[in-house]
Design a protein around this motif. Structure first.
Motif, PDB file in Angstrom:
ATOM      1  N   TYR B  30       0.699  -1.422   0.311  1.00 10.56           N
ATOM      2  CA  TYR B  30       0.142   0.047   0.780  1.00 10.56           C
ATOM      3  C   TYR B  30       0.932   1.280  -0.018  1.00 10.56           C
ATOM      4  O   TYR B  30       0.224   2.288  -0.327  1.00 10.56           O
ATOM      5  CB  TYR B  30      -0.973   0.063   0.826  1.00 10.56           C
ATOM      6  CG  TYR B  30      -2.033   1.337   1.151  1.00 10.56           C
ATOM      7  CD1 TYR B  30      -3.058   0.699   0.062  1.00 10.56           C
ATOM      8  CD2 TYR B  30      -1.105   2.159   1.719  1.00 10.56           C
ATOM      9  CE1 TYR B  30      -3.979   2.917   0.291  1.00 10.56           C
ATOM     10  CE2 TYR B  30      -2.095   3.327   2.047  1.00 10.56           C
ATOM     11  CZ  TYR B  30      -3.188   3.469   0.736  1.00 10.56           C
ATOM     12  OH  TYR B  30      -4.709   4.527   0.913  1.00 10.56           O
ATOM     13  N   LEU B  33       2.341   1.383  -3.739  1.00  8.33           N
ATOM     14  CA  LEU B  33       1.384   1.267  -4.505  1.00  8.33           C
ATOM     15  C   LEU B  33       0.581   1.793  -4.239  1.00  8.33           C
ATOM     16  O   LEU B  33      -0.625   2.073  -5.124  1.00  8.33           O
ATOM     17  CB  LEU B  33       0.735   0.017  -5.872  1.00  8.33           C
ATOM     18  CG  LEU B  33       2.068  -0.654  -6.057  1.00  8.33           C
ATOM     19  CD1 LEU B  33       1.714  -1.641  -6.712  1.00  8.33           C
ATOM     20  CD2 LEU B  33       2.541   0.146  -6.857  1.00  8.33           C
ATOM     21  N   ARG B  34      -0.068   2.223  -3.280  1.00  2.85           N
ATOM     22  CA  ARG B  34      -1.488   2.845  -3.168  1.00  2.85           C
ATOM     23  C   ARG B  34      -2.032   1.815  -3.834  1.00  2.85           C
ATOM     24  O   ARG B  34      -3.778   2.155  -3.491  1.00  2.85           O
ATOM     25  CB  ARG B  34      -2.025   4.102  -3.544  1.00  2.85           C
ATOM     26  CG  ARG B  34      -0.754   5.342  -3.872  1.00  2.85           C
ATOM     27  CD  ARG B  34      -1.395   5.964  -2.172  1.00  2.85           C
ATOM     28  NE  ARG B  34      -0.660   6.211  -1.279  1.00  2.85           N
ATOM     29  CZ  ARG B  34      -0.605   6.389   0.101  1.00  2.85           C
ATOM     30  NH1 ARG B  34      -2.216   7.195   0.567  1.00  2.85           N
ATOM     31  NH2 ARG B  34       0.251   7.131   0.955  1.00  2.85           N
ATOM     32  N   LEU B  35      -2.024   0.602  -3.230  1.00  3.93           N
ATOM     33  CA  LEU B  35      -3.191  -0.719  -4.274  1.00  3.93           C
ATOM     34  C   LEU B  35      -2.925  -1.081  -2.857  1.00  3.93           C
ATOM     35  O   LEU B  35      -2.277  -1.623  -1.696  1.00  3.93           O
ATOM     36  CB  LEU B  35      -2.125  -1.116  -4.292  1.00  3.93           C
ATOM     37  CG  LEU B  35      -2.911  -3.101  -5.304  1.00  3.93           C
ATOM     38  CD1 LEU B  35      -4.335  -3.089  -5.205  1.00  3.93           C
ATOM     39  CD2 LEU B  35      -2.204  -4.082  -6.290  1.00  3.93           C
ATOM     40  N   TYR B  94      -1.347  -7.044 -12.184  1.00  5.25           N
ATOM     41  CA  TYR B  94      -1.504  -6.103 -11.289  1.00  5.25           C
ATOM     42  C   TYR B  94      -0.999  -4.729 -13.061  1.00  5.25           C
ATOM     43  O   TYR B  94      -1.405  -3.746 -12.892  1.00  5.25           O
ATOM     44  CB  TYR B  94      -1.019  -5.165 -10.237  1.00  5.25           C
ATOM     45  CG  TYR B  94      -0.839  -6.316  -9.211  1.00  5.25           C
ATOM     46  CD1 TYR B  94      -2.816  -6.909  -9.360  1.00  5.25           C
ATOM     47  CD2 TYR B  94      -0.725  -6.463  -7.916  1.00  5.25           C
ATOM     48  CE1 TYR B  94      -3.774  -7.808  -7.999  1.00  5.25           C
ATOM     49  CE2 TYR B  94      -1.544  -7.213  -7.115  1.00  5.25           C
ATOM     50  CZ  TYR B  94      -2.433  -7.435  -6.781  1.00  5.25           C
ATOM     51  OH  TYR B  94      -3.138  -8.378  -6.617  1.00  5.25           O
ATOM     52  N   ARG B  98      -1.655  -1.215 -14.587  1.00  9.86           N
ATOM     53  CA  ARG B  98      -1.339   0.333 -14.068  1.00  9.86           C
ATOM     54  C   ARG B  98      -0.596   0.620 -15.435  1.00  9.86           C
ATOM     55  O   ARG B  98      -0.882   2.097 -15.304  1.00  9.86           O
ATOM     56  CB  ARG B  98       0.016  -0.287 -13.567  1.00  9.86           C
ATOM     57  CG  ARG B  98       0.782   0.857 -12.437  1.00  9.86           C
ATOM     58  CD  ARG B  98       1.662   0.387 -11.721  1.00  9.86           C
ATOM     59  NE  ARG B  98       2.301  -0.009 -12.299  1.00  9.86           N
ATOM     60  CZ  ARG B  98       3.447  -1.716 -11.582  1.00  9.86           C
ATOM     61  NH1 ARG B  98       2.544  -1.908 -10.671  1.00  9.86           N
ATOM     62  NH2 ARG B  98       4.668  -1.742 -12.171  1.00  9.86           N
ATOM     63  N   HIS B 103      -8.394   3.133 -12.961  1.00 11.97           N
ATOM     64  CA  HIS B 103      -8.499   3.614 -11.695  1.00 11.97           C
ATOM     65  C   HIS B 103      -8.462   2.433 -10.277  1.00 11.97           C
ATOM     66  O   HIS B 103      -8.156   1.015 -10.499  1.00 11.97           O
ATOM     67  CB  HIS B 103      -9.944   3.624 -12.066  1.00 11.97           C
ATOM     68  CG  HIS B 103      -9.851   4.721 -10.410  1.00 11.97           C
ATOM     69  ND1 HIS B 103     -10.434   3.975  -9.094  1.00 11.97           N
ATOM     70  CD2 HIS B 103     -10.672   6.045 -10.674  1.00 11.97           C
ATOM     71  CE1 HIS B 103     -10.545   5.196  -8.079  1.00 11.97           C
ATOM     72  NE2 HIS B 103     -10.160   5.984  -8.991  1.00 11.97           N
ATOM     73  N   ARG B 104      -7.829   2.403  -9.192  1.00 14.12           N
ATOM     74  CA  ARG B 104      -7.534   2.060  -8.700  1.00 14.12           C
ATOM     75  C   ARG B 104      -8.222   1.218  -7.519  1.00 14.12           C
ATOM     76  O   ARG B 104      -7.967  -0.740  -7.452  1.00 14.12           O
ATOM     77  CB  ARG B 104      -6.988   3.023  -6.900  1.00 14.12           C
ATOM     78  CG  ARG B 104      -5.167   2.971  -6.917  1.00 14.12           C
ATOM     79  CD  ARG B 104      -4.760   4.324  -5.912  1.00 14.12           C
ATOM     80  NE  ARG B 104      -5.627   4.075  -4.778  1.00 14.12           N
ATOM     81  CZ  ARG B 104      -5.559   4.934  -3.651  1.00 14.12           C
ATOM     82  NH1 ARG B 104      -5.695   5.987  -4.203  1.00 14.12           N
ATOM     83  NH2 ARG B 104      -6.257   4.848  -2.911  1.00 14.12           N
ATOM     84  N   VAL B 107      -8.153  -1.947  -9.997  1.00 11.62           N
ATOM     85  CA  VAL B 107      -6.609  -2.796  -9.356  1.00 11.62           C
ATOM     86  C   VAL B 107      -7.342  -3.378  -8.282  1.00 11.62           C
ATOM     87  O   VAL B 107      -7.027  -5.082  -7.513  1.00 11.62           O
ATOM     88  CB  VAL B 107      -5.350  -2.418  -9.311  1.00 11.62           C
ATOM     89  CG1 VAL B 107      -4.308  -3.200  -9.140  1.00 11.62           C
ATOM     90  CG2 VAL B 107      -5.493  -1.081 -10.144  1.00 11.62           C
ATOM     91  N   VAL B 108      -7.479  -3.080  -6.856  1.00 14.65           N
ATOM     92  CA  VAL B 108      -8.248  -3.743  -5.555  1.00 14.65           C
ATOM     93  C   VAL B 108      -9.294  -4.873  -6.547  1.00 14.65           C
ATOM     94  O   VAL B 108      -8.648  -5.911  -5.780  1.00 14.65           O
ATOM     95  CB  VAL B 108      -8.842  -3.030  -4.599  1.00 14.65           C
ATOM     96  CG1 VAL B 108      -9.650  -3.040  -3.609  1.00 14.65           C
ATOM     97  CG2 VAL B 108      -8.331  -1.624  -4.292  1.00 14.65           C
TER      98      VAL B 108
END
Lengths: 377, 304
Positions: B30, B33-35, B94, B98, B103-104, B107-108
């Motif tokens: 996280y 990657l803010r993932l 992922y 990317r 959008h994030r 990916v989530v």
């Protein structure tokens, strides 16, 4: 197989469909596997002899196995699938009370005869004229465990650890607690702790139980949880015995539990080591065919399926209309007065519950389940 | 009474270590990657299975080896192979997203699906039967009065602390750690500085997954029954621990894991176990209500 099919085609007979609502995946997959193997063995026997003879006509058997994933909600949908999609004549299973109690309601509502091989919770058959079982009941098994523990371990104080979301475990734990308290005075059960089915760490519950210093711990749990609980109790320094119930009796128990389980006792439906007669024939054949010793659930499935087939034969002939035939099978099943099974003789009471004996087995140093004591009602 | 309180503290230390180890993986990915890598719990499960297969293979080839020697071989192999699985997920699932600038949120969702694929793939390949992990460590139970402790539990707690110190060192003191923090700060400007962003991301996944593998191995040693769904619940809870600690912060993940372990064990010790998740998560929610960014979180700024 081919010749069976040819024979069926030649005779032009419709097959007899029996559904199996069993856990092939989920928490207790071995239970489903053993049920399926036992049923397959029986089916091969009968189909090889040309099929099941009903009223002078031979019908080939068709068994449909539906996976209930060891979940209550999946057991309900599996039962509905078997009843509505497959038009089965009767259903064998589910095995665990957690699934058998809700599935029993579905079968009773849909007027389809159901027999649970392994469920011991009274609610499975209670006020359900369409539901039967091949196992003894927890109100019988609980006191058997209490008496045995008092006699064998000289126990005055007991502790119980059970799975709260499992009807079987919870029901048996409560019956055990009430009976033990009644025989040893109020407060004799010094620890009564619970957990939920997905838990893997039981150290907090066991710490509480150990602090109360019971003489032994009663574990009415599934074999996969038993293995974890016993290991963790030993890690916490517990040296006294455990006592279990029929859900321990599985060929996978020793593989998962190993040395920690040796020397413990549990109550069950039959003891494989030292069996005689028909029971021994069944065990030997099963062992040869599938490579391991069958647990009680395999033997009980054999008996339960035989009971269904006997009831179908006793109808004296099928009309071909599913609803009417189901009714005939139910009536024939309720009318069977006594049945000699490989797990013992059964007499049925008005609820559809058999009256039969329980045995207590000890897990010996080789990991075999050895007969210790038999208790009859 | 005192004895059982102290015993429960020991229990909580062990249980919290697993949450901590897994939460560290969430927080690393996280942070960079803010993932939220929801497949992380299942990578932990894969790690446990990899450890199982390596251990049984080594024992099968050389049964006479002492347990500690087998363990010494199993630990690095498990970590390497689990890292391979983690990196493959990054490559297959992922990275393409990317590259496309998705959008994030998508990916989530992909991460959630990867977790399900791992669980059900395991179920389909290996069947529903449980695996029993071999006992590599000769378990010794130390008893002092009413207190009991095994060498295994002590080892698990120390491993968690060592992993934390190691990761903290990497992130704060090394060059690649600095690059990780830089990407977390601004992932568009960082490539302009000549930092190979993909390499840093792969490195992050290697770190996160290999320690998930270690956690899987330690878990399998402590709770030696493996099933395909073992990672799901513990993964979710470790994620919550990371959020409570302040996701993106390594100290937060470490302490959040232990905090959750303590709260769960103490709730069971005091209340009926039925209330465990209810009370445990009510407490965590209260913490988040008071400090929405978690214990170590700072609102709005970027951190790792």
């Amino acid at each position: 197989m081919v010749c069976v099919l040819l024979f069926a085609a030649a005779a032009g007979a419709e097959s007899i469909k029996v559904g199996f609502n069993i856990p092939l995946t989920g928490d207790i997959p071995k239970v489903g596997e053993e049920s399926k193997f036992a049923a397959e063995m029986l089916k091969e026997d009968i189909n090889a002899a040309g099929g099941l003879e009903i009223g002078g006509k031979k019908y080939p058997l068709e068994f449909i196995y539906e996976d209930n994933e060891s979940k209550a909600e999946s057991a309900v949908s599996a039962a509905l699938k078997l009843i509505e999609r497959d038009d089965v004549l009767a259903i064998v299973g589910p095995n665990s009370s957690k699934q058998a109690v809700p599935a029993g309601q579905v079968c009773d509502d849909n007027q389809t005869p159901m027999i649970s091989p392994w469920s011991t919770n009274p609610d499975t058959t209670k006020d359900r004229p369409w539901v039967f079982r091949a196992a003894f009941l927890d109100p019988f098994q609980g006191p058997v465990a209490v008496d045995f523990a008092m006699e064998q371990f000289g126990a005055k104080k007991a502790a119980v650890l059970y799975a709260l979301d499992n009807d079987y475990s919870k029901g048996l734990a409560e019956i055990f607690r009430d009976d033990f308290n009644a025989k040893n005075g109020a407060g004799a059960v010094v620890g009564f702790e619970s957990y939920s089915s997905k838990d893997q760490d039981f150290s907090a519950q066991l710490t509480t139980i150990l602090a109360a210093k019971p003489d032994f711990i009663f574990l009415p749990n599934n074999y996969n949880e038993v293995a974890l609980i016993i290991k963790q109790a030993h890690d916490l320094g517990w040296k006294n015995p455990f006592m279990g119930a029929d859900a321990w009796g599985n060929s996978e128990l020793m593989a998962l539990c190993g040395d920690d389980c040796k020397g413990q006792y549990f109550s069950t439906h039959y003891a494989a080591a030292g069996a005689t007669g028909e029971t021994k024939v069944f065990i030997d054949r099963y062992k040869e065919k599938y490579g391991y010793e069958p647990a009680d659930v395999a033997a009980l499935t054999w008996d339960a399926t035989n009971l269904v087939l006997k009831a179908i034969q006793n109808t004296g002939g099928l009309s071909g209309k599913v609803r009417a035939d189901r009714k005939a099978v139910r009536d024939a099943m309720a009318a069977i007065p006594e049945f000699p099974g490989i797990t013992g003789n059964m007499k049925f009471d008005a609820e559809g519950d058999p009256i039969k004996c329980a045995v207590v087995v000890k897990i010996n140093e080789q990991g075999e389940f050895v007969f210790t004591k038999s208790v009859c009602p | 009474m005192l004895a059982s309180i102290i015993q429960n503290l020991f229990n909580a230390f062990q249980w919290g270590s697993f949450y901590s180890l897994i939460a560290l993986g969430y927080t690393l990915v996280y942070g960079v990657l803010r993932l939220i890598n929801f497949a992380h719990g299942d990578i932990f499960m894969v790690g446990a299975y990899i450890a199982f297969f390596i251990a049984t293979a080594i024992l099968g080839m050389a049964a006479s080896l002492p347990g500690w020697m087998v363990l010494a071989m199993v630990i690095p192999l498990t970590m390497i192979l689990t890292a391979v699985v983690g990196v493959s997920l990054e490559r297959i699932a992922y990275r393409p997203l990317r590259r496309k600038g998705a959008h994030r949120l998508y990916v989530v969702i992909t991460a959630l699906m990867c977790g399900l694929v791992l669980e059900n793939g395991n179920l389909a390949l290996l069947g529903a039967s449980r695996k029993s992990f071999p006992e590599l460590v000769d378990k010794v139970v130390y008893t002092v009065g009413d207190l009991s402790m095994t060498n295994l539990k002590i080892g698990v707690v120390f491993s968690a602390i060592l992993v934390f110190i190691f990761l903290h060192f990497i992130v704060t003191k090394t060059k690649i750690g600095m690059a990780m923090r830089a990407i977390s700060y601004d992932k568009f400007a960082v490539p302009l500085m000549g930092i190979p962003i993909d390499t840093v991301i792969v490195f992050t996944f290697i770190l996160g997954s290999s320690f998930a593998g270690l956690a899987g191995l330690l878990f399998a040693l402590s709770y030696p029954i493996l099933d395909p769904y073992m990672g799901a619940m513990i993964g979710w809870k470790a994620f919550i621990a990371a959020v409570v600690g302040g996701i993106g912060d390594i100290r937060g993940a470490f302490l959040g894991g232990f905090l959750l372990g303590f709260v769960e064990i103490l709730v069971v010790a005091v209340f009926p176990s039925t209330y465990r998740d209810l009370i445990a998560f009510a407490i965590l929610m209260t913490i988040l209500c008071i400090k929405p960014t978690g214990m170590f979180g700072v609102a709005g700024t970027t951190k790792i």
